[in-house]
Design a protein around this motif. Sequence first.
Motif, PDB file in Angstrom:
ATOM      1  N   ALA A 112       0.825  -1.210   0.000  1.00 14.02           N
ATOM      2  CA  ALA A 112       0.000   0.000   0.000  1.00 14.02           C
ATOM      3  C   ALA A 112       0.862   1.264   0.000  1.00 14.02           C
ATOM      4  O   ALA A 112       0.551   2.243  -0.684  1.00 14.02           O
ATOM      5  CB  ALA A 112      -0.936  -0.001   1.203  1.00 14.02           C
ATOM      6  N   TYR A 113       1.939   1.225   0.739  1.00 15.03           N
ATOM      7  CA  TYR A 113       2.824   2.402   0.803  1.00 15.03           C
ATOM      8  C   TYR A 113       3.396   2.724  -0.576  1.00 15.03           C
ATOM      9  O   TYR A 113       3.339   3.856  -1.037  1.00 15.03           O
ATOM     10  CB  TYR A 113       3.947   2.161   1.821  1.00 15.03           C
ATOM     11  CG  TYR A 113       4.918   3.310   1.893  1.00 15.03           C
ATOM     12  CD1 TYR A 113       4.593   4.477   2.581  1.00 15.03           C
ATOM     13  CD2 TYR A 113       6.165   3.239   1.272  1.00 15.03           C
ATOM     14  CE1 TYR A 113       5.472   5.535   2.645  1.00 15.03           C
ATOM     15  CE2 TYR A 113       7.052   4.301   1.329  1.00 15.03           C
ATOM     16  CZ  TYR A 113       6.703   5.446   2.024  1.00 15.03           C
ATOM     17  OH  TYR A 113       7.573   6.502   2.083  1.00 15.03           O
ATOM     18  N   ASN A 114       3.948   1.726  -1.241  1.00 11.34           N
ATOM     19  CA  ASN A 114       4.533   1.958  -2.567  1.00 11.34           C
ATOM     20  C   ASN A 114       3.465   2.305  -3.612  1.00 11.34           C
ATOM     21  O   ASN A 114       3.713   3.095  -4.519  1.00 11.34           O
ATOM     22  CB  ASN A 114       5.363   0.761  -3.011  1.00 11.34           C
ATOM     23  CG  ASN A 114       6.682   0.691  -2.268  1.00 11.34           C
ATOM     24  OD1 ASN A 114       7.154   1.695  -1.733  1.00 11.34           O
ATOM     25  ND2 ASN A 114       7.287  -0.482  -2.226  1.00 11.34           N
ATOM     26  N   ALA A 115       2.288   1.741  -3.453  1.00 11.26           N
ATOM     27  CA  ALA A 115       1.195   2.095  -4.366  1.00 11.26           C
ATOM     28  C   ALA A 115       0.835   3.570  -4.194  1.00 11.26           C
ATOM     29  O   ALA A 115       0.604   4.283  -5.175  1.00 11.26           O
ATOM     30  CB  ALA A 115      -0.019   1.201  -4.117  1.00 11.26           C
ATOM     31  N   GLN A 116       0.813   4.019  -2.939  1.00 13.57           N
ATOM     32  CA  GLN A 116       0.520   5.432  -2.675  1.00 13.57           C
ATOM     33  C   GLN A 116       1.624   6.324  -3.242  1.00 13.57           C
ATOM     34  O   GLN A 116       1.351   7.386  -3.798  1.00 13.57           O
ATOM     35  CB  GLN A 116       0.358   5.680  -1.168  1.00 13.57           C
ATOM     36  CG  GLN A 116      -0.040   7.106  -0.826  1.00 13.57           C
ATOM     37  CD  GLN A 116      -1.390   7.491  -1.385  1.00 13.57           C
ATOM     38  OE1 GLN A 116      -2.336   6.698  -1.337  1.00 13.57           O
ATOM     39  NE2 GLN A 116      -1.506   8.680  -1.931  1.00 13.57           N
ATOM     40  N   LEU A 117       2.879   5.894  -3.145  1.00 17.11           N
ATOM     41  CA  LEU A 117       3.979   6.667  -3.735  1.00 17.11           C
ATOM     42  C   LEU A 117       3.810   6.788  -5.245  1.00 17.11           C
ATOM     43  O   LEU A 117       4.054   7.848  -5.822  1.00 17.11           O
ATOM     44  CB  LEU A 117       5.333   6.027  -3.406  1.00 17.11           C
ATOM     45  CG  LEU A 117       5.803   6.130  -1.956  1.00 17.11           C
ATOM     46  CD1 LEU A 117       7.117   5.373  -1.773  1.00 17.11           C
ATOM     47  CD2 LEU A 117       5.964   7.580  -1.534  1.00 17.11           C
ATOM     48  N   LEU A 118       3.387   5.689  -5.874  1.00 22.41           N
ATOM     49  CA  LEU A 118       3.145   5.742  -7.319  1.00 22.41           C
ATOM     50  C   LEU A 118       2.025   6.727  -7.645  1.00 22.41           C
ATOM     51  O   LEU A 118       2.131   7.512  -8.597  1.00 22.41           O
ATOM     52  CB  LEU A 118       2.796   4.355  -7.868  1.00 22.41           C
ATOM     53  CG  LEU A 118       3.916   3.314  -7.897  1.00 22.41           C
ATOM     54  CD1 LEU A 118       3.377   1.995  -8.436  1.00 22.41           C
ATOM     55  CD2 LEU A 118       5.081   3.798  -8.727  1.00 22.41           C
TER      56      LEU A 118
END
Length: 158
Positions: A112-118
């Motif tokens: 979820a964290y990396n998806a939010q960064l994207l």
Amino acid sequence: MNKKKPDWIAVKNEYLTTNISTRDLAAKNEIPYETLKSRSIREKWNQEKQNVHSKITAESQQKTIELAINEKTAASERHYKLYGTCFDVIELLAKRYKHDLENDVKKTNANAYNAQLLMNGINLGQKGQRLSLGMDKEATETEEPIIHVIKGLDISKI
């Protein structure tokens, strides 16, 4: 002793295009000062010099404006291309994350964290592209990424 005549065109051109005084110009060209002074008054050299300098100033300002426009255009093109490259990277990562999640890859950065960064990267990239295209007038401030729960994301695959 036969003294040669002054080249009045060259003398006048030097006066018009430099900051030399009439006294220094007369001495440099071995012309009596009163002769040069009366000729410059009669032919209105001073007024012509002001016109020449006004024209030079206007042309210089125009060239400076054109240079600034060209530099800004080049910078905008460079920024637009860089944003496109960033979108390519974001797309590659998103596809990799999707593949990892669909294929139950154990060691993955798909979370979820990396998806939010994207998502933040996409948002900032869109704003940057709009600025580089002149569609938005004000620069936007960069915000710190905020982690949100993404609806429909299977937490067991993270």
